[in-house]
Design a protein around this motif. Structure first.
Motif, PDB file in Angstrom:
ATOM      1  N   LEU A  97      -5.212  -5.817   8.044  1.00 11.89           N
ATOM      2  CA  LEU A  97      -6.389  -4.954   7.937  1.00 11.89           C
ATOM      3  C   LEU A  97      -7.496  -5.781   7.294  1.00 11.89           C
ATOM      4  O   LEU A  97      -7.238  -6.850   6.736  1.00 11.89           O
ATOM      5  CB  LEU A  97      -6.094  -3.723   7.072  1.00 11.89           C
ATOM      6  N   GLU A  98      -8.717  -5.300   7.370  1.00 12.80           N
ATOM      7  CA  GLU A  98      -9.803  -6.024   6.721  1.00 12.80           C
ATOM      8  C   GLU A  98      -9.549  -6.078   5.223  1.00 12.80           C
ATOM      9  O   GLU A  98      -9.099  -5.113   4.611  1.00 12.80           O
ATOM     10  CB  GLU A  98     -11.141  -5.351   7.022  1.00 12.80           C
ATOM     11  N   ARG A  99      -9.838  -7.233   4.651  1.00 15.11           N
ATOM     12  CA  ARG A  99      -9.508  -7.487   3.253  1.00 15.11           C
ATOM     13  C   ARG A  99     -10.132  -6.453   2.320  1.00 15.11           C
ATOM     14  O   ARG A  99      -9.497  -5.973   1.385  1.00 15.11           O
ATOM     15  CB  ARG A  99      -9.982  -8.888   2.864  1.00 15.11           C
ATOM     16  N   GLU A 100     -11.399  -6.102   2.580  1.00 13.97           N
ATOM     17  CA  GLU A 100     -12.067  -5.143   1.698  1.00 13.97           C
ATOM     18  C   GLU A 100     -11.436  -3.760   1.778  1.00 13.97           C
ATOM     19  O   GLU A 100     -11.449  -3.005   0.806  1.00 13.97           O
ATOM     20  CB  GLU A 100     -13.558  -5.052   2.011  1.00 13.97           C
ATOM     21  N   LEU A 154       0.829  -1.208   0.000  1.00 21.49           N
ATOM     22  CA  LEU A 154       0.000   0.000   0.000  1.00 21.49           C
ATOM     23  C   LEU A 154       0.863   1.258   0.000  1.00 21.49           C
ATOM     24  O   LEU A 154       0.559   2.230  -0.704  1.00 21.49           O
ATOM     25  CB  LEU A 154      -0.937  -0.002   1.208  1.00 21.49           C
ATOM     26  N   GLU A 155       1.939   1.248   0.765  1.00 24.07           N
ATOM     27  CA  GLU A 155       2.841   2.400   0.777  1.00 24.07           C
ATOM     28  C   GLU A 155       3.535   2.571  -0.572  1.00 24.07           C
ATOM     29  O   GLU A 155       3.745   3.708  -1.028  1.00 24.07           O
ATOM     30  CB  GLU A 155       3.866   2.237   1.900  1.00 24.07           C
ATOM     31  N   SER A 156       3.858   1.463  -1.219  1.00 22.02           N
ATOM     32  CA  SER A 156       4.458   1.542  -2.556  1.00 22.02           C
ATOM     33  C   SER A 156       3.458   2.119  -3.555  1.00 22.02           C
ATOM     34  O   SER A 156       3.823   2.903  -4.438  1.00 22.02           O
ATOM     35  CB  SER A 156       4.913   0.153  -3.016  1.00 22.02           C
ATOM     36  N   VAL A 182     -10.647   6.303   2.439  1.00 23.58           N
ATOM     37  CA  VAL A 182     -10.473   4.896   2.818  1.00 23.58           C
ATOM     38  C   VAL A 182      -9.539   4.806   4.022  1.00 23.58           C
ATOM     39  O   VAL A 182      -9.818   4.075   4.984  1.00 23.58           O
ATOM     40  CB  VAL A 182      -9.916   4.066   1.644  1.00 23.58           C
ATOM     41  N   VAL A 183      -8.433   5.558   3.995  1.00 28.59           N
ATOM     42  CA  VAL A 183      -7.497   5.555   5.121  1.00 28.59           C
ATOM     43  C   VAL A 183      -8.191   6.067   6.378  1.00 28.59           C
ATOM     44  O   VAL A 183      -8.057   5.491   7.469  1.00 28.59           O
ATOM     45  CB  VAL A 183      -6.264   6.422   4.814  1.00 28.59           C
ATOM     46  N   PHE A 184      -8.943   7.147   6.250  1.00 29.30           N
ATOM     47  CA  PHE A 184      -9.661   7.726   7.387  1.00 29.30           C
ATOM     48  C   PHE A 184     -10.651   6.712   7.955  1.00 29.30           C
ATOM     49  O   PHE A 184     -10.777   6.555   9.172  1.00 29.30           O
ATOM     50  CB  PHE A 184     -10.383   8.994   6.929  1.00 29.30           C
ATOM     51  N   HIS A 185     -11.341   5.994   7.087  1.00 31.42           N
ATOM     52  CA  HIS A 185     -12.304   4.976   7.501  1.00 31.42           C
ATOM     53  C   HIS A 185     -11.595   3.866   8.269  1.00 31.42           C
ATOM     54  O   HIS A 185     -12.095   3.384   9.294  1.00 31.42           O
ATOM     55  CB  HIS A 185     -13.007   4.412   6.265  1.00 31.42           C
ATOM     56  N   VAL A 186     -10.435   3.449   7.779  1.00 32.78           N
ATOM     57  CA  VAL A 186      -9.652   2.421   8.465  1.00 32.78           C
ATOM     58  C   VAL A 186      -9.214   2.914   9.844  1.00 32.78           C
ATOM     59  O   VAL A 186      -9.290   2.187  10.846  1.00 32.78           O
ATOM     60  CB  VAL A 186      -8.424   2.022   7.616  1.00 32.78           C
ATOM     61  N   ALA A 187      -8.767   4.171   9.913  1.00 31.62           N
ATOM     62  CA  ALA A 187      -8.305   4.731  11.191  1.00 31.62           C
ATOM     63  C   ALA A 187      -9.434   4.751  12.214  1.00 31.62           C
ATOM     64  O   ALA A 187      -9.202   4.508  13.411  1.00 31.62           O
ATOM     65  CB  ALA A 187      -7.756   6.144  10.968  1.00 31.62           C
ATOM     66  N   GLU A 230      -8.190  -3.895  -0.355  1.00 31.71           N
ATOM     67  CA  GLU A 230      -8.531  -3.869  -1.782  1.00 31.71           C
ATOM     68  C   GLU A 230      -9.040  -2.501  -2.214  1.00 31.71           C
ATOM     69  O   GLU A 230      -8.675  -1.988  -3.275  1.00 31.71           O
ATOM     70  CB  GLU A 230      -9.581  -4.939  -2.075  1.00 31.71           C
ATOM     71  N   ALA A 231      -9.884  -1.887  -1.373  1.00 30.53           N
ATOM     72  CA  ALA A 231     -10.438  -0.572  -1.703  1.00 30.53           C
ATOM     73  C   ALA A 231      -9.342   0.479  -1.791  1.00 30.53           C
ATOM     74  O   ALA A 231      -9.334   1.323  -2.699  1.00 30.53           O
ATOM     75  CB  ALA A 231     -11.485  -0.163  -0.670  1.00 30.53           C
ATOM     76  N   LEU A 232      -8.396   0.448  -0.853  1.00 30.99           N
ATOM     77  CA  LEU A 232      -7.321   1.443  -0.864  1.00 30.99           C
ATOM     78  C   LEU A 232      -6.379   1.218  -2.035  1.00 30.99           C
ATOM     79  O   LEU A 232      -5.957   2.176  -2.693  1.00 30.99           O
ATOM     80  CB  LEU A 232      -6.548   1.392   0.461  1.00 30.99           C
ATOM     81  N   SER A 233      -6.051  -0.042  -2.308  1.00 38.91           N
ATOM     82  CA  SER A 233      -5.190  -0.347  -3.450  1.00 38.91           C
ATOM     83  C   SER A 233      -5.811   0.168  -4.752  1.00 38.91           C
ATOM     84  O   SER A 233      -5.128   0.777  -5.589  1.00 38.91           O
ATOM     85  CB  SER A 233      -4.956  -1.851  -3.540  1.00 38.91           C
ATOM     86  N   THR A 234      -7.096  -0.054  -4.911  1.00 41.66           N
ATOM     87  CA  THR A 234      -7.803   0.408  -6.113  1.00 41.66           C
ATOM     88  C   THR A 234      -7.841   1.926  -6.186  1.00 41.66           C
ATOM     89  O   THR A 234      -7.610   2.520  -7.253  1.00 41.66           O
ATOM     90  CB  THR A 234      -9.229  -0.159  -6.132  1.00 41.66           C
ATOM     91  N   ALA A 235      -8.130   2.573  -5.056  1.00 42.04           N
ATOM     92  CA  ALA A 235      -8.217   4.038  -5.023  1.00 42.04           C
ATOM     93  C   ALA A 235      -6.875   4.675  -5.377  1.00 42.04           C
ATOM     94  O   ALA A 235      -6.820   5.681  -6.094  1.00 42.04           O
ATOM     95  CB  ALA A 235      -8.685   4.501  -3.644  1.00 42.04           C
TER      96      ALA A 235
END
Length: 212
Positions: free
Chosen positions: A77-80, A18-20, A203-208, A83-88
């Motif tokens: 982290l939750e799988r969804e 994700l950082e990459s 997405v990051v904010f939602h995860v936090a 995936e959502a962050l990678s796509t975004a």
């Protein structure tokens, strides 16, 4: 690495990916900034090649993330969310490449400096996204992520105001219809690029929020 290590969060591959992805999105925005001084110097095709290469690199990162999700039962982290962050993040890079393509087909005599502020805002938004994605790993930076997300929203709001000003000048001017279409398309693509950054930030904010 054992399953127990993954359960206790010692498997960092998803954070690394994700950082990459965030770094690739930021790099594409930086390449776009570098496009401006080279448009009149004959190096624009090289820059477009760099954008395409960065997009292909990011696509490989995104594909590997999907593969790892398929191969690993336990994730930090939750799988969804992964995936959502990678796509975004990938959508940022794709949009930036499209912006570069539009810049290269601008009508003769077009003053592209009109969009320099929007492109700078896009790069700043991508920088904030990198910061936010990096902070996910610790799972203890809820306030920092919240503050960064507010900065991202501020950038988006300022960009929207600027686009409305530019559109007002465009519609009230006497430009050729083809020029009007070009500018409108470019303004909207730049707006979409910044919106893509906001989407990734959300997405990051939602995860936090889940870990706060």
């Amino acid at each position: 690495m054992s399953a127990l290590q993954r359960i206790f969060g010692r498997d960092t591959k998803f954070y690394d990916l994700l950082e990459s992805g965030a770094a690739a999105a930021k790099q594409s925005a930086s390449i776009l900034v570098a496009l401006f001084p080279k448009l009149s110097a004959g190096g624009s095709n090289e820059i477009l090649s760099d954008l395409s290469q960065e997009r292909r690199k990011h696509k490989r990162i995104s594909q590997r993330t999907t593969e790892e999700l398929c191969q690993n039962f336990v994730t930090p982290l939750e799988r969804e969310d992964i995936e959502a962050l990678s796509t975004a993040l990938y959508k940022i890079t794709k949009t930036v490449e499209k912006i570069g393509e539009r810049l290269l087909i601008s009508p003769p005599g077009t003053d592209l400096s009109l969009v320099s502020r929007q492109i700078t805002m896009l790069e700043k938004a991508a920088e904030v996204v990198v910061t936010m994605v990096t902070q996910i790993r610790a799972k203890s930076h809820g306030e920092e992520i919240r503050d960064a997300y507010e900065r991202l929203q501020t950038i988006e709001g300022d960009a929207d105001k600027l686009m409305n000003e530019l559109l007002r000048e465009l519609y009230h001017g006497s430009s050729d219809a083809r020029v009007v279409v070009f500018w409108k398309d470019l303004y909207e693509l730049l707006e979409k690029g910044i919106d893509r950054c906001r989407d990734a930030g959300y997405v990051v904010f939602h995860v936090a929020l889940k870990y706060s």
